[in-house]
Scaffold this motif. Structure first.
Motif, PDB file in Angstrom:
ATOM      1  N   GLY A  15       0.736  -1.214   0.065  1.00 18.09           N
ATOM      2  CA  GLY A  15       0.011   0.149  -0.004  1.00 18.09           C
ATOM      3  C   GLY A  15       0.937   1.284  -0.037  1.00 18.09           C
ATOM      4  N   LEU A  19       1.338   4.424  -2.844  1.00 16.94           N
ATOM      5  CA  LEU A  19       1.217   5.783  -2.600  1.00 16.94           C
ATOM      6  C   LEU A  19       2.711   6.668  -2.957  1.00 16.94           C
ATOM      7  CD1 LEU A  19      -0.274   5.176   0.968  1.00 16.94           C
ATOM      8  CD2 LEU A  19      -1.513   6.029  -0.984  1.00 16.94           C
ATOM      9  N   PRO A  76      -5.451   6.673   1.826  1.00 18.60           N
ATOM     10  CA  PRO A  76      -5.478   5.271   1.762  1.00 18.60           C
ATOM     11  C   PRO A  76      -6.843   4.839   2.562  1.00 18.60           C
ATOM     12  CG  PRO A  76      -3.893   5.437   3.238  1.00 18.60           C
ATOM     13  CD  PRO A  76      -3.996   7.024   2.760  1.00 18.60           C
ATOM     14  N   GLU A  77      -7.634   3.873   2.082  1.00 15.80           N
ATOM     15  CA  GLU A  77      -8.738   3.565   2.538  1.00 15.80           C
ATOM     16  C   GLU A  77      -8.682   3.385   4.112  1.00 15.80           C
ATOM     17  OE1 GLU A  77      -6.815  -0.235   2.411  1.00 15.80           O
ATOM     18  OE2 GLU A  77      -7.087   1.278   0.655  1.00 15.80           O
ATOM     19  N   TYR A  94      -7.973   6.565  -1.874  1.00 20.07           N
ATOM     20  CA  TYR A  94      -7.251   5.682  -2.944  1.00 20.07           C
ATOM     21  C   TYR A  94      -7.567   4.340  -2.075  1.00 20.07           C
ATOM     22  CZ  TYR A  94      -3.284   4.200  -5.570  1.00 20.07           C
ATOM     23  OH  TYR A  94      -2.568   3.551  -6.627  1.00 20.07           O
ATOM     24  N   LEU A  96      -6.798   0.975  -1.853  1.00 20.14           N
ATOM     25  CA  LEU A  96      -5.845  -0.065  -2.189  1.00 20.14           C
ATOM     26  C   LEU A  96      -6.112  -1.452  -1.686  1.00 20.14           C
ATOM     27  CD1 LEU A  96      -3.119   2.229  -0.912  1.00 20.14           C
ATOM     28  CD2 LEU A  96      -3.289   1.318  -3.178  1.00 20.14           C
TER      29      LEU A  96
END
Length: 363
Positions: A15, A19, A76-77, A94, A96
């Motif tokens: 992840g 990024l 990120p989520e 985002y 992932l």
């Protein structure tokens, strides 16, 4: 316009790698004024993991992000809670790993009781054989089942943001099924790291050994049982937490890679293994379910996303593995298409980020 790409400090996994790849590409290829915005940072530490130094991405602390209508923040989520800090900035998630989002935000307080019931229901004959060394495989099976249940029951809520980035068709389908307009979703197919690709271009397939590698990090119990069976005849290397260099070294000599478990996104390990000249045996959960996300040939993909539904004969798979190893050169030809695709991903990534940039300019 400034773009802040949020990432956890000092963490090296798939992840955060995605990024950093995004932040680096926005800056170097498209000239976007982008920064890594670190969270979960300990005081006085260098938040940039050594594996990300070469990206040379400038960074700020998450509390230093300028909350302006001219700026954009990408999280990120697993870190959507950070979005509540800001009122003006444009917000992007985002995606992932779908499963990680569900587990982070919707894990029930009575999860332990649910796990015990799950074990009694699905693994009644194995309860006495569970110990700390193999408990995590049963937890992986439980987590994937739990996520599927919550998603099917409509228990998941999607935060309201300006745009969604997904790295898999699995994530895109998840969002669309929850009512997100497809025009507010952009797919970015991030590539594996350059170190893997560089070694893959010069890996010596003739020097491959009768060695099997496997990903135990997200593995199901059935993978654990299969590996124990295979160890009677072959050398098996567990790739869990071995580090990038050792992973490249192992995959460069092995012939078969096993990744049977839960796959919350379009995971990297199978692409890394195939690029380095391995056959790959996987299952079709999550990010490995569709051919678009995971183009492993059908005969090497077990069509049971959940472990306790795997109606497969381990001895039959054992014999198949023996057959594949003894006829490695012949079966490797079936992975040529996927291997070419992995080498093409850096160009696809640039194309996808170009699409993202055009959407950022319209926000």
């Amino acid at each position: 316009m400034k773009v802040y790409v949020s990432a956890p400090a000092k963490i090296y996994t798939g992840g955060p790698t995605a990024l950093f790849q995004l932040c680096h590409t926005l800056r170097k290829v498209f000239g976007i004024n982008s920064y890594i915005a670190f969270y979960n940072m300990k005081s006085h530490e260098d938040p940039v993991h050594d594996n990300y130094k070469h990206f040379r991405c400038p960074w700020v602390l998450i509390d230093e992000v300028a909350d302006s209508r001219d700026n954009i923040i990408i999280v990120p989520e697993t870190a959507t809670s950070l979005l509540s800090k800001y009122n003006k900035i444009k917000k992007i998630i985002y995606w992932l790993a779908v499963d990680n989002y569900v587990l982070r935000n919707y894990a029930s307080e009575c999860q332990k009781l649910k796990f015990i019931w799950f074990m009694f229901k699905n693994y009644p004959h194995e309860l006495l054989n569970i110990n700390f060394s193999n408990l995590r495989f049963y937890l992986n099976s439980f987590y994937s089942s739990y996520v599927i249940e919550l998603i099917k029951r409509g228990k998941v809520k999607i935060p309201r943001v300006d745009l969604h980035i997904v790295q898999s068709n699995y994530a895109r389908t998840f969002l669309e099924n929850y009512g997100i307009n497809k025009n507010n979703i952009v797919l970015i197919r991030e590539p594996i790291e350059e170190e893997f690709l560089n070694m893959a271009r010069k890996v010596n397939l003739v020097k491959k050994c009768n060695v099997i590698t496997w990903n135990s990090r997200k593995a199901y119990p059935i993978a654990f049982k299969l590996v124990n069976l295979l160890r009677r005849r072959f050398k098996v290397i567990d790739l869990y937490d071995v580090g990038k260099r050792n992973m490249i070294k192992a995959l460069s000599i092995s012939k078969i890679f096993i990744d049977i478990g839960f796959h919350p996104g379009r995971d990297r390990p199978v692409r890394e293994a195939v690029s380095l000249g391995n056959l790959a045996l996987v299952n079709d959960h999550g990010g490995y379910s569709s051919r678009e996300d995971c183009p492993v040939p059908d005969k090497f993909k077990i069509r049971y996303g959940l472990d306790y539904l795997c109606e497969i004969d381990l001895k039959e798979i054992y014999e198949n593995v023996n057959l594949w190893i003894n006829n490695f050169d012949e079966y490797l030809k079936e992975f040529e298409e996927m291997r070419r695709y992995v080498f093409l991903e850096p160009q696809l990534f640039i194309k996808d980020v170009k699409t993202l940039v055009s959407m950022l300019e319209r926000l």
